[in-house]
Design a protein around this motif. Structure first.
Motif, PDB file in Angstrom:
ATOM      1  N   GLU A 119       1.180  -0.847  -0.108  1.00  0.00           N
ATOM      2  CA  GLU A 119       0.110   0.268   0.226  1.00  0.00           C
ATOM      3  C   GLU A 119       0.744   0.952  -0.041  1.00  0.00           C
ATOM      4  OE1 GLU A 119      -2.489   0.047   3.326  1.00  0.00           O
ATOM      5  OE2 GLU A 119      -3.984  -1.948   2.240  1.00  0.00           O
ATOM      6  N   GLN A 120       1.760   1.044   0.945  1.00  0.00           N
ATOM      7  CA  GLN A 120       2.532   2.558   0.615  1.00  0.00           C
ATOM      8  C   GLN A 120       3.426   2.594  -0.653  1.00  0.00           C
ATOM      9  OE1 GLN A 120       5.725   1.447   3.246  1.00  0.00           O
ATOM     10  NE2 GLN A 120       4.005   1.882   5.839  1.00  0.00           N
ATOM     11  N   ALA A 121       3.749   1.463  -0.834  1.00  0.00           N
ATOM     12  CA  ALA A 121       4.387   1.083  -3.172  1.00  0.00           C
ATOM     13  C   ALA A 121       3.849   1.845  -3.357  1.00  0.00           C
ATOM     14  CB  ALA A 121       4.902  -0.312  -2.959  1.00  0.00           C
ATOM     15  N   ALA A 122       2.192   1.748  -3.701  1.00  0.00           N
ATOM     16  CA  ALA A 122       1.034   2.071  -4.139  1.00  0.00           C
ATOM     17  C   ALA A 122       1.090   3.600  -4.537  1.00  0.00           C
ATOM     18  CB  ALA A 122       0.217   1.566  -4.024  1.00  0.00           C
ATOM     19  N   ALA A 123       1.083   3.480  -2.948  1.00  0.00           N
ATOM     20  CA  ALA A 123       0.876   5.414  -2.333  1.00  0.00           C
ATOM     21  C   ALA A 123       2.093   6.140  -3.751  1.00  0.00           C
ATOM     22  CB  ALA A 123       0.217   5.819  -1.249  1.00  0.00           C
ATOM     23  N   ARG A 124       2.771   5.915  -3.264  1.00  0.00           N
ATOM     24  CA  ARG A 124       4.245   6.410  -3.471  1.00  0.00           C
ATOM     25  C   ARG A 124       3.986   6.588  -4.838  1.00  0.00           C
ATOM     26  NH1 ARG A 124       6.944   3.169   0.487  1.00  0.00           N
ATOM     27  NH2 ARG A 124       7.787   2.028  -0.958  1.00  0.00           N
ATOM     28  N   SER A 125       3.974   5.186  -5.774  1.00  0.00           N
ATOM     29  CA  SER A 125       3.191   4.926  -7.121  1.00  0.00           C
ATOM     30  C   SER A 125       2.514   6.308  -7.538  1.00  0.00           C
ATOM     31  CB  SER A 125       3.227   3.637  -7.323  1.00  0.00           C
ATOM     32  OG  SER A 125       3.020   3.147  -9.131  1.00  0.00           O
ATOM     33  N   LEU A 126       1.295   5.658  -6.799  1.00  0.00           N
ATOM     34  CA  LEU A 126       0.059   7.057  -7.011  1.00  0.00           C
ATOM     35  C   LEU A 126       0.355   8.117  -7.495  1.00  0.00           C
ATOM     36  CD1 LEU A 126      -2.857   7.058  -8.410  1.00  0.00           C
ATOM     37  CD2 LEU A 126      -3.483   6.670  -5.685  1.00  0.00           C
ATOM     38  N   SER A 127       0.755   8.695  -6.184  1.00  0.00           N
ATOM     39  CA  SER A 127       1.665  10.202  -6.626  1.00  0.00           C
ATOM     40  C   SER A 127       3.074  10.278  -7.475  1.00  0.00           C
ATOM     41  CB  SER A 127       2.422  10.455  -5.082  1.00  0.00           C
ATOM     42  OG  SER A 127       2.654  11.667  -5.004  1.00  0.00           O
ATOM     43  N   GLN A 128       3.651   9.490  -7.850  1.00  0.00           N
ATOM     44  CA  GLN A 128       4.043   8.856  -9.448  1.00  0.00           C
ATOM     45  C   GLN A 128       3.418   9.971 -10.403  1.00  0.00           C
ATOM     46  OE1 GLN A 128       7.574   6.451  -8.635  1.00  0.00           O
ATOM     47  NE2 GLN A 128       7.630   7.348  -7.188  1.00  0.00           N
ATOM     48  N   THR A 129       2.341   8.795 -10.661  1.00  0.00           N
ATOM     49  CA  THR A 129       1.581   8.732 -11.254  1.00  0.00           C
ATOM     50  C   THR A 129       0.305  10.162 -11.933  1.00  0.00           C
ATOM     51  OG1 THR A 129       1.291   6.246 -11.018  1.00  0.00           O
ATOM     52  CG2 THR A 129       0.167   7.475 -12.918  1.00  0.00           C
ATOM     53  N   GLU A 130       0.144  10.603 -10.289  1.00  0.00           N
ATOM     54  CA  GLU A 130      -0.340  11.552 -10.260  1.00  0.00           C
ATOM     55  C   GLU A 130       0.443  13.388 -11.291  1.00  0.00           C
ATOM     56  OE1 GLU A 130      -2.315  12.363  -6.740  1.00  0.00           O
ATOM     57  OE2 GLU A 130      -4.133  11.070  -6.798  1.00  0.00           O
ATOM     58  N   GLU A 131       1.997  12.874 -10.892  1.00  0.00           N
ATOM     59  CA  GLU A 131       2.439  14.018 -11.208  1.00  0.00           C
ATOM     60  C   GLU A 131       3.197  13.630 -12.962  1.00  0.00           C
ATOM     61  OE1 GLU A 131       6.284  13.558  -8.485  1.00  0.00           O
ATOM     62  OE2 GLU A 131       4.858  14.382  -6.654  1.00  0.00           O
ATOM     63  N   ARG A 132       2.983  12.317 -12.810  1.00  0.00           N
ATOM     64  CA  ARG A 132       3.112  12.494 -14.332  1.00  0.00           C
ATOM     65  C   ARG A 132       1.540  12.985 -15.414  1.00  0.00           C
ATOM     66  NH1 ARG A 132       6.574   6.618 -14.574  1.00  0.00           N
ATOM     67  NH2 ARG A 132       8.128   7.225 -13.240  1.00  0.00           N
ATOM     68  N   LYS A 133       0.621  12.164 -14.949  1.00  0.00           N
ATOM     69  CA  LYS A 133      -0.111  12.732 -15.553  1.00  0.00           C
ATOM     70  C   LYS A 133      -0.425  14.183 -15.782  1.00  0.00           C
ATOM     71  CE  LYS A 133      -5.403  12.370 -15.356  1.00  0.00           C
ATOM     72  NZ  LYS A 133      -6.218  11.720 -14.525  1.00  0.00           N
ATOM     73  N   LYS A 134      -0.201  14.902 -14.573  1.00  0.00           N
ATOM     74  CA  LYS A 134      -0.500  16.468 -14.800  1.00  0.00           C
ATOM     75  C   LYS A 134       0.580  16.813 -15.684  1.00  0.00           C
ATOM     76  CE  LYS A 134      -0.296  20.497 -11.821  1.00  0.00           C
ATOM     77  NZ  LYS A 134      -0.059  20.668 -10.002  1.00  0.00           N
ATOM     78  N   HIS A 135       1.664  16.415 -15.376  1.00  0.00           N
ATOM     79  CA  HIS A 135       2.453  17.109 -16.591  1.00  0.00           C
ATOM     80  C   HIS A 135       2.215  16.498 -18.066  1.00  0.00           C
ATOM     81  CE1 HIS A 135       6.870  17.830 -18.358  1.00  0.00           C
ATOM     82  NE2 HIS A 135       6.727  16.736 -18.761  1.00  0.00           N
ATOM     83  N   LEU A 136       1.310  15.184 -18.291  1.00  0.00           N
ATOM     84  CA  LEU A 136       1.367  14.858 -19.500  1.00  0.00           C
ATOM     85  C   LEU A 136       0.047  16.397 -20.109  1.00  0.00           C
ATOM     86  CD1 LEU A 136       1.808  10.660 -19.595  1.00  0.00           C
ATOM     87  CD2 LEU A 136       3.246  12.174 -20.790  1.00  0.00           C
ATOM     88  N   ASP A 137      -0.629  15.893 -18.864  1.00  0.00           N
ATOM     89  CA  ASP A 137      -1.965  17.076 -19.280  1.00  0.00           C
ATOM     90  C   ASP A 137      -1.942  18.275 -19.452  1.00  0.00           C
ATOM     91  OD1 ASP A 137      -3.741  14.781 -18.773  1.00  0.00           O
ATOM     92  OD2 ASP A 137      -4.242  15.887 -16.608  1.00  0.00           O
ATOM     93  N   GLU A 138      -0.536  18.748 -18.885  1.00  0.00           N
ATOM     94  CA  GLU A 138      -0.154  20.423 -19.500  1.00  0.00           C
ATOM     95  C   GLU A 138       1.094  19.887 -21.038  1.00  0.00           C
ATOM     96  OE1 GLU A 138       2.685  21.348 -16.485  1.00  0.00           O
ATOM     97  OE2 GLU A 138       1.005  21.823 -14.966  1.00  0.00           O
ATOM     98  N   VAL A 139       1.264  18.822 -21.024  1.00  0.00           N
ATOM     99  CA  VAL A 139       2.202  18.856 -22.740  1.00  0.00           C
ATOM    100  C   VAL A 139       0.897  18.155 -23.813  1.00  0.00           C
ATOM    101  CG1 VAL A 139       3.760  17.062 -24.322  1.00  0.00           C
ATOM    102  CG2 VAL A 139       4.228  18.288 -21.700  1.00  0.00           C
ATOM    103  N   LEU A 140       0.060  17.228 -23.463  1.00  0.00           N
ATOM    104  CA  LEU A 140      -1.073  16.995 -24.841  1.00  0.00           C
ATOM    105  C   LEU A 140      -1.740  18.481 -24.556  1.00  0.00           C
ATOM    106  CD1 LEU A 140      -2.202  14.187 -23.197  1.00  0.00           C
ATOM    107  CD2 LEU A 140      -1.317  14.391 -25.120  1.00  0.00           C
ATOM    108  N   ALA A 141      -1.958  19.182 -23.871  1.00  0.00           N
ATOM    109  CA  ALA A 141      -2.726  21.199 -24.186  1.00  0.00           C
ATOM    110  C   ALA A 141      -1.912  21.452 -24.620  1.00  0.00           C
ATOM    111  CB  ALA A 141      -3.737  21.670 -22.354  1.00  0.00           C
ATOM    112  N   GLU A 142      -0.750  21.638 -24.496  1.00  0.00           N
ATOM    113  CA  GLU A 142       0.352  22.873 -25.124  1.00  0.00           C
ATOM    114  C   GLU A 142       0.044  21.715 -27.109  1.00  0.00           C
ATOM    115  OE1 GLU A 142       4.682  24.005 -25.470  1.00  0.00           O
ATOM    116  OE2 GLU A 142       3.851  22.445 -23.872  1.00  0.00           O
TER     117      GLU A 142
END
Length: 523
Positions: A119-142
């Motif tokens: 669960e801790q590893a999944a939480a860390r992975s989810l946090s990283q995924t959300e950060e990547r998703k946020k970055h990808l959303d910004e790239v996709l919007a651009e």
């Protein structure tokens, strides 16, 4: 002197009388002492024996008590041992269960800790995924903004256009897929249906003998005709009145003809005439007597025929009146086909089809067997054999699924069960088999002739053969005047013409044979 002589004896007697009581008393006392002593000795002996017997019984009682005590102690020790063994076994089982529980507890604890780590590893992975998703959303919007500037379309417009194209492509693919699946399903269903029907027909293959409306009784001589006719024809009239059939005495040598549309009556009349001929006594009274006796025998015979049909099909529980009516179908025909034989075949076909399709075999066989039961009484009661059959089945307690399967075999009612459809199909198969019925046989022969006639109308055809019960027509063409391409077109044209001009079950295969042969002889 004389007085003294009498005095002395008197004195002696007196003394004797005085002394005798004492003597007797002494004797009695001695005897009493002796008896008393003897009684005391006997009593002492009886007492001793009683004491010895009592002591012996006491010893026996003590031994028996000891044996019972030992037996009770042995049984107690045995029961106690068994209970102790059982308690030990339960203790071991409890110990094993406790050990298993402890092991499971340790495993659960380990899995719980591992799950917490995951669960801790999944939480860390989810946090990283959300950060990547946020970055990808910004790239996709651009990137989307750049594409909109280059294409001159908004993202929603491009999406709608793309979805429209995808939807059209999907519909076309789906239509092609549905058509292919339908074609495959139809082809598979046809093959499976043909296999099942072919299997059922193969298992129930039987010969047919068309019944006629007349019976011939052979006579030992022509002189017997006169006796059968009787004076002024009275014997013939008595026979016709007793049996209900026409008796024809013509020029046929040594034979008389019994004519009637009811095979049951005609068979009774035949047996009556044969018995009268064998008996030799032919007059109206004897005719009535023999006819009555034969009718009683036939009542027993039709009961046996019905029971034999049930036994042959492994069915039971049919009402006795229905069994009797079923036996009467042995002497009933339809278009020359024996109705009892037809009913048994329908039952067998329906049962075989039901077994192949995983339907209720018992209901299918039962409905198939009684589907024409109304024909046993349709000449005596008002109504069609279908209506009479429904009334009879309900009257004698048949189940509704059997009644429904029977009622649908002529298409008057819409089938609601698989068994009803199978009974209808089995009835059609049994009636339409070549040779089963006279009218069907004539239609079958006409269809074969028409097949060969259609195929012979085409140019270049030399010979035609309708084979496999009309399911295939083979055409032999002249190889010099008909090319391979033309042979192909002949097969197609013949097939199209058969489809437009003939009515037939299933399909008909058209085979065009074109061959060239080179023949020489070695001499």
């Amino acid at each position: 002197m004389t007085s003294n002589a009498f005095l002395i004896p008197a004195i002696v007697v007196a003394l004797a009388l005085l002394v005798s009581p004492f003597v007797w008393l002494t004797v009695v006392r001695r005897s009493a002492r002796r008896v008393t002593a003897q009684a005391r000795r006997q009593a002492s002996r009886i007492l001793e024996e009683s004491e010895r017997e009592a002591a012996s019984r006491v010893r026996e009682a003590e031994l028996a008590a000891k044996e019972k005590l030992l037996q009770a102690r042995s049984e107690f020790e045995k029961v106690a041992g068994e209970q102790k063994a059982e308690l030990d076994q339960r203790a071991r089982e409890l110990q094993h269960a406790r050990e298993d529980q402890e092991r499971l507890s340790s495993q659960l604890e380990a899995e719980r800790s591992e799950l917490a780590e995951r669960e801790q590893a999944a939480a860390r992975s989810l946090s990283q995924t959300e950060e990547r998703k946020k970055h990808l959303d910004e790239v996709l919007a651009e990137e989307r903004h750049r594409l909109e500037q280059v294409a001159g379309l908004t993202a929603q417009q491009a999406k709608d256009e793309l979805m429209s194209n995808l939807e059209n492509d999907a519909r076309m693919d789906a239509a092609h897929l549905v058509k292919r699946i339908e074609d495959e399903a139809r082809e598979t269903a046809n093959r499976e249906a043909q296999r099942i029907i072919g299997l059922a027909i193969e298992r129930s293959a039987s010969d047919y003998v068309n019944d006629t409306t007349v019976s011939v009784v052979m006579l030992p001589s022509d002189e017997m005709k006169g006796r059968i006719i009787g004076r002024e024809g009275r014997n013939i009239r008595a026979l016709e009145m007793a049996t209900g059939v026409d008796l024809i005495v013509d020029d046929t040598p040594e034979a008389v003809i019994l004519s009637g549309f009811d095979p049951y009556r005609r068979e009774i009349a035949r047996v009556v005439v044969e018995r009268l001929i064998a008996d030799g006594r032919i007059h109206p009274a004897r005719i009535e007597e023999v006819a009555e006796k034969v009718k009683q025998e036939f009542e027993e015979r039709i009961q046996q025929e019905g029971e034999a049909a049930l036994l042959e099909l492994n069915l039971s529980g049919l009402h006795p009146e229905l069994i009797k009516l079923l036996g009467r179908l042995r002497y009933r025909t339809s278009y020359g086909q024996n109705v009892l034989q037809h009913s048994k075949e329908v039952a067998f076909l329906a049962g075989t089809l039901a077994a192949e399709l995983k339907a209720d075999v018992h209901v299918a066989k039962r409905a198939g067997l009684v589907h024409d039961i109304g024909k046993a009484v349709d000449r005596e009661m008002e109504g069609t054999h279908l209506e009479l059959g429904i009334q009879l089945l309900r009257k004698y307690g048949e189940k509704e699924d059997v009644v429904h399967g029977m009622a649908c075999h002529h298409g008057d009612y819409d089938p609601e069960t698989v068994e009803a459809v199978l009974v209808t199909a089995a009835d059609s198969l049994s009636a339409a088999r070549p040779g089963a019925r006279r009218e069907v046989l004539e239609t079958y022969m006409k269809r074969l002739e028409k097949l060969e006639e259609i195929a012979s109308d085409f140019e270049g055809v030399q010979k035609t053969y309708a084979i496999q019960a009309g399911r295939e027509v083979r055409i032999i063409v002249d190889c010099e005047n008909v090319s391979d391409e033309k042979a192909l077109w002949i097969s197609k044209d013949v097939a199209r013409r058969i489809e437009s001009e003939l009515t037939y079950p299933g399909q008909i295969k058209v085979t065009v044979i074109r061959e060239s042969r080179a023949v020489d002889y070695a001499r």
